[in-house]
Scaffold this motif. Structure first.
Motif, PDB file in Angstrom:
ATOM      1  N   PHE A 183       0.908  -1.393  -0.014  1.00 32.84           N
ATOM      2  CA  PHE A 183       0.181  -0.086   0.173  1.00 32.84           C
ATOM      3  C   PHE A 183       0.825   1.355  -0.006  1.00 32.84           C
ATOM      4  O   PHE A 183       2.117   1.183   0.257  1.00 32.84           O
ATOM      5  N   VAL A 184       0.320   2.240  -0.504  1.00 35.55           N
ATOM      6  CA  VAL A 184       0.802   3.471  -0.401  1.00 35.55           C
ATOM      7  C   VAL A 184       0.033   4.664   0.491  1.00 35.55           C
ATOM      8  O   VAL A 184      -1.131   3.993   0.678  1.00 35.55           O
ATOM      9  N   GLY A 185       0.533   5.455   1.122  1.00 30.22           N
ATOM     10  CA  GLY A 185      -0.229   6.245   1.958  1.00 30.22           C
ATOM     11  C   GLY A 185       0.210   6.250   3.339  1.00 30.22           C
ATOM     12  O   GLY A 185       1.317   5.999   3.856  1.00 30.22           O
ATOM     13  N   GLU A 186      -0.934   6.384   4.452  1.00 36.09           N
ATOM     14  CA  GLU A 186      -0.791   6.227   5.760  1.00 36.09           C
ATOM     15  C   GLU A 186      -0.342   4.724   6.235  1.00 36.09           C
ATOM     16  O   GLU A 186      -0.206   3.884   5.559  1.00 36.09           O
ATOM     17  N   LEU A 187       0.253   4.898   7.611  1.00 38.17           N
ATOM     18  CA  LEU A 187       0.650   3.712   8.000  1.00 38.17           C
ATOM     19  C   LEU A 187      -0.230   2.755   8.178  1.00 38.17           C
ATOM     20  O   LEU A 187      -1.361   3.094   8.366  1.00 38.17           O
ATOM     21  N   SER A 188       0.317   1.406   8.135  1.00 39.91           N
ATOM     22  CA  SER A 188      -0.861   0.259   7.891  1.00 39.91           C
ATOM     23  C   SER A 188      -1.440   0.119   9.370  1.00 39.91           C
ATOM     24  O   SER A 188      -2.592  -0.415   9.781  1.00 39.91           O
ATOM     25  N   VAL A 189      -0.519   0.752  10.412  1.00 40.36           N
ATOM     26  CA  VAL A 189      -1.117   0.644  11.769  1.00 40.36           C
ATOM     27  C   VAL A 189      -1.319   1.945  12.082  1.00 40.36           C
ATOM     28  O   VAL A 189      -0.374   2.661  12.118  1.00 40.36           O
TER      29      VAL A 189
END
Length: 441
Positions: A183-189
Motif C-alpha cells: 500500500f501507499v499512504g498512511e501507516l498500516s497501523v
C-alpha cells in the motif's frame, strides 16, 4: 473455466469501495477466461448493510460475475451447516472461532476461504474497506491484473508473465501460491500520532514487536521499516517479480492466495481483537519457499475516524497491544517454520497443516515473562505520552492477566482450528452457501 473469489470483509460503511470492487471484478472477467464470485462479508448494522446492497445492485450485469452479499446471520447459517458436516466433535467451538463475538481479522478472512471453497473457486483475492485503488492516465490500477496472470501456475511457466525473477530454478515446479503487493499512504497501523508526538516513544513502542533478544540495531531497522508499506510514491508503470516473497513487502489489503496450495490447507489465526492476526499465511508461504509474485499495483491506505476518538481509540490501542503480545508466540512459530523449510510441504507441494498445528500448540508452553516485560514497557511509553494514552495504560494495567491469558489462548485456538481445517474445507465444498441452494439440491 476456473472461478475466483474477489472478497471484501467489512464492518464499516463503504459503498464506494464496493463499487470499485465491482469494477475490478469486471476487469478480471473481461481480461481473463474466468468466472468471478464477488463476495462481500458484511458485519455492518442494517442501514449500512442496505447501502452496500444498493451499491451491489447498481453494478452493471455481467454474465461471468456473481455477487454474494452475506450478513452475519447468513454467514452463521452457512458455517453452522459446514461445522456440522465436518464431523468435528466440537462444532460449536469451531463456529465460535469462525464467527466470534468480537472483531477478528483472521476469522473474517477464514470465512471467505470456506465460502470460496463452497463456490468452487481456485483462489481468494482480498481487499479492505479502508483502502482504494490508484489511477494512472485515467485508468484504474487493479491488482487482479497481476494476480490472474500467475497465481496457481507452475513457477517455471509464470516466469513468462513477470518483469523479472530471482526464484531458484529448483523451485520451478512449485505452484505460485501467493501474489501480492503493498500500500501507499498512511501507516498500516494507526500509530502515526505517537510518532508525531514523540519519535522516541514511537521507537520504543514499535520495537516491542521484535523478538526480545534482537540487538538494538536490528530493532532500529525494524522500526524504520514497520507499517510503512511501499511508502508514498504513486504508481507509474508495472513491475512484477517472481520470488520467495518477503513478508514485509506485502499487505493483506492487496493479496491473493491459491486455495489448493495454501488457504484450503491452513487457516489464519482466529484471534479476537488483535491487529496482524491475518498475516500468518504470508509467513508460511515464505518459510515453505513457495513461489510468489510481488508486484507494484499498490493500494492506497487511509483511516476512518472511529479509530482516533473515544471508545474506538481505546479499542484500537488495545488491539495493538494484543498484537505486541501475540508476537511472543508468532516469532517462535516463524523461527521453527524457517527451520522446517521444505518439510512444511507435502509431496504435492502443498502446505502441511499438521506441522503448523504442532508448532502453534508447542508455542503455548512458552514462558510469559517476556510478555509481562512488553506490557511494562508499553505502560511506561503510554504514560510518557499522557492524555488519552495514559487512559489506555490504565485500561491495560487493569487487564494484564486477561491479556496474557488471551494471547496464549489465541494460539491454542489456532492450533485447534488448523487441525480441523481440512475437514472443514471438505465439508464446505459439499455445502451450498445458501439454504435455498441446499434445498434445491
Amino acid at each position: 473455466m476456473r472461478s475466483i473469489c474477489l472478497t471484501l470483509p467489512t464492518n464499516r460503511p463503504c459503498p464506494d469501495t464496493i463499487t470499485a470492487l465491482g469494477e475490478e471484478a469486471a476487469y478480471a472477467a473481461d481480461h481473463f477466461d474466468i468466472d468471478v464470485h464477488l463476495l462481500v462479508l458484511d458485519s455492518c448494522p442494517p442501514p449500512d448493510h442496505a447501502a452496500h446492497a444498493a451499491a451491489l445492485r447498481r453494478l452493471p450485469a455481467h454474465p461471468r460475475i456473481t455477487a454474494h452479499h452475506l450478513d452475519e446471520a447468513a454467514q452463521r447459517d452457512f458455517l453452522t451447516r459446514v461445522t456440522a458436516r465436518s464431523g468435528s466433535a466440537k462444532p460449536e467451538l469451531l463456529l465460535d472461532l469462525m464467527l466470534p463475538d468480537g472483531l477478528s481479522y483472521g476469522a473474517c478472512t477464514n470465512r471467505a476461504f470456506l465460502i470460496a471453497a463452497a463456490l468452487g473457486c481456485d483462489s481468494v483475492h482480498r481487499r479492505d474497506s479502508d483502502s482504494r485503488y490508484q489511477h494512472l492516465d485515467g485508468r484504474t490500477v487493479f491488482p487482479v491484473h497481476h494476480e490472474l496472470r500467475t497465481l496457481g501456475a507452475r513457477a517455471a511457466d509464470a516466469a513468462r508473465h513477470v518483469t523479472e525473477s530471482d526464484l531458484p530454478d529448483s523451485l520451478g515446479e512449485r505452484r505460485v501460491a501467493m501474489v501480492g503487493s503493498s500500500f501507499v499512504g498512511e501507516l498500516s497501523v494507526d500509530i502515526a500520532q505517537i510518532r508525531d508526538a514523540d519519535p522516541g516513544v514511537y521507537r520504543d513502542v514499535v520495537s516491542l514487536w521484535a523478538p526480545e533478544h534482537w540487538s538494538a540495531d536490528q530493532k532500529r531497522e525494524l522500526v524504520e521499516e514497520s507499517f510503512t508499506g511501499a511508502g508514498t510514491e504513486p504508481f507509474s508503470r508495472d513491475h512484477a517479480l517472481l520470488t520467495v516473497v518477503d513478508p514485509m513487502r506485502v499487505d493483506m489489503c492487496n493479496i491473493a492466495f491459491h486455495g489448493p496450495t495454501v488457504s484450503e490447507r491452513v487457516p489464519l489465526p482466529p484471534a479476537r481483537d488483535t491487529i496482524g492476526s491475518d498475516y500468518f499465511l504470508i509467513h508460511l508461504v515464505h518459510d515453505a519457499r513457495l513461489p510468489g509474485v510481488l508486484h507494484n499495483r499498490n493500494i492506497v491506505n487511509y483511516y476512518t475516524g472511529e479509530r482516533r476518538t473515544g471508545p474506538g481509540f481505546l479499542a484500537y490501542q488495545t488491539r495493538f497491544a494484543k498484537f505486541l503480545l501475540s508476537m511472543l508466540y508468532f516469532h517462535f512459530v516463524y523461527d521453527r517454520m524457517t527451520e522446517a523449510g521444505d518439510a512444511l510441504l507435502d509431496e504435492h507441494g502443498r502446505a502441511r497443516p499438521a506441522v503448523v498445528a504442532a508448532l502453534a500448540r508447542e508455542s503455548t508452553g512458552l514462558d510469559t515473562a517476556e510478555n509481562t516485560r512488553r506490557l511494562d514497557a508499553l505502560d511506561t511509553a503510554y504514560r510518557r505520552l499522557g492524555g488519552a494514552y495514559a487512559d489506555v495504560a490504565d485500561h491495560l494495567a487493569g487487564s494484564r492477566a486477561r491479556l496474557l491469558d488471551e494471547a496464549r489462548g489465541d494460539m491454542a485456538d489456532f492450533a485447534l482450528l488448523t487441525e480441523a481445517w481440512e475437514a472443514m474445507v471438505t465439508a464446505a465444498k459439499a455445502t451450498p452457501v445458501t439454504p435455498a441452494a441446499e434445498r434445491s439440491r
